[in-house]
Motif scaffolding. Structure first.
Motif, mmCIF file in Angstrom:
data_model
loop_
_atom_site.group_PDB
_atom_site.id
_atom_site.type_symbol
_atom_site.label_atom_id
_atom_site.label_comp_id
_atom_site.label_asym_id
_atom_site.label_seq_id
_atom_site.Cartn_x
_atom_site.Cartn_y
_atom_site.Cartn_z
ATOM 1 N N GLN A 68 -13.783 8.531 -22.785
ATOM 2 C CA GLN A 68 -14.267 8.955 -21.471
ATOM 3 C C GLN A 68 -14.140 10.473 -21.304
ATOM 4 N N GLN A 74 -18.860 12.706 -17.951
ATOM 5 C CA GLN A 74 -17.581 12.033 -17.796
ATOM 6 C C GLN A 74 -17.567 11.051 -16.634
ATOM 7 N N ASN A 77 -19.386 5.299 -17.889
ATOM 8 C CA ASN A 77 -18.446 4.208 -18.016
ATOM 9 C C ASN A 77 -18.188 3.860 -19.476
ATOM 10 N N ALA A 78 -17.156 4.472 -20.017
ATOM 11 C CA ALA A 78 -16.864 4.315 -21.432
ATOM 12 C C ALA A 78 -16.608 2.854 -21.796
ATOM 13 N N SER A 79 -15.974 2.143 -20.897
ATOM 14 C CA SER A 79 -15.615 0.757 -21.189
ATOM 15 C C SER A 79 -16.844 -0.077 -21.529
#
Lengths: 157, 157
Positions: A68, A74, A77-79
């Motif tokens: 992230q 940034q 949503n890295a998830s």
DNA sequence: TTACTTTTGATGTATATACAATTAAATTTG
DNA sequence: CAAATTTAATTGTATATACATCAAAAGTAA
């Protein structure tokens, strides 16, 4: 093409307004063009960027939070991006032994192979897109870095 | 802040790769910061941009297609953005008498009032964000225009 | 005029962005 | 140690992006 023609707006109130519009327009243009290349390989720009971050780690695992923080955007949503890379077989994700809240995310061989296929095409596309000499590129990089000097540290205030 | 610190990436393969990352990162940063200001007024960046296009027409109507062509991000969906402006009472939309396929979209008084409230805040924010002198801004604008000289005319090929 | 083509706008779908809320694990504090 | 706080990741929701499809109106041609 000058910005004024590109967006059919003849006047800006000042250089700064034009600069901001110019910057957003140029970024959008690069994203559109790069996206076309990536799409041929089933990748979007955010997926490609996460994949590059994973490769940049020399295949040693990173947490979702680290991803992230290194993403260009940034706020994304890295998830969920990691989710999709895992579903595609391009990344793997296991619970971190040292801290069971964290995930150890890493790139798979399949992911590495895909990146190796895509990178030359992206490089070629970018070379075609960016009409600046090496010296001008350096200058542009310096101006962009300087541009962000005022407030950047306070993004999340 | 230098790009290398901002995204925790120490090396780029060349100036051009760095320039592209720098550009996308800076654009994302400006969008995030500007978006915060607009949000206080119930606007997103795309809605704000369409509203500015409508105002730029001096309140004479524009078609949805014209809006689409003047938007910074031309891949977006002008039809749905106009929809939401109309729902908020910021724009009005009637079928064009000369060509019943087209829409006459225009800004309402309420829309004008909102823009007048928002613009000074956006200007202030941008003044705070952009750490470049007038001369540097001009230089950056020229580099951005020049950067897009190679392929821009072929965006939709 | 009918048939074909183009233009304009709306709509559908998958993905992405932005941000809030939630859950679980780790850490801090009494 | 137990309770409270912090951290990490996931999930939920509204909006936006990207692109494909569709329907209606206008334009073109037999």
């Amino acid at each position: 093409m000058k910005l004024e023609e590109a967006i059919q707006q003849q006047k800006f109130r000042n250089q700064r307004e034009k600069l901001i519009v110019n910057l957003l327009y140029t970024a959008s243009w690069i994203k559109t063009e790069s996206g076309k290349v990536l799409k041929q390989h089933g990748l979007s720009i955010p997926l490609f960027n996460v994949l590059r971050i994973l490769k940049g780690q020399n295949s040693s695992p990173v947490s979702v939070l680290e991803i992230q923080q290194r993403m260009l955007d940034q706020q994304s949503n890295a998830s969920r991006l990691v989710d999709r890379l895992v579903n595609k077989g391009l990344a793997q994700r296991v619970i971190c032994k040292e801290d069971r809240r964290k995930m150890d995310v890493s790139i798979t061989n399949q992911g590495l192979k895909l990146l190796n296929d895509v990178m030359p095409q992206i490089d070629e596309e970018h070379g075609y897109l960016v009409g600046l000499s090496e010296e001008e590129q350096k200058e542009a990089n310096e101006l962009l870095d300087k541009m962000r000097t005022k407030k950047e540290g306070e993004i999340n205030v």
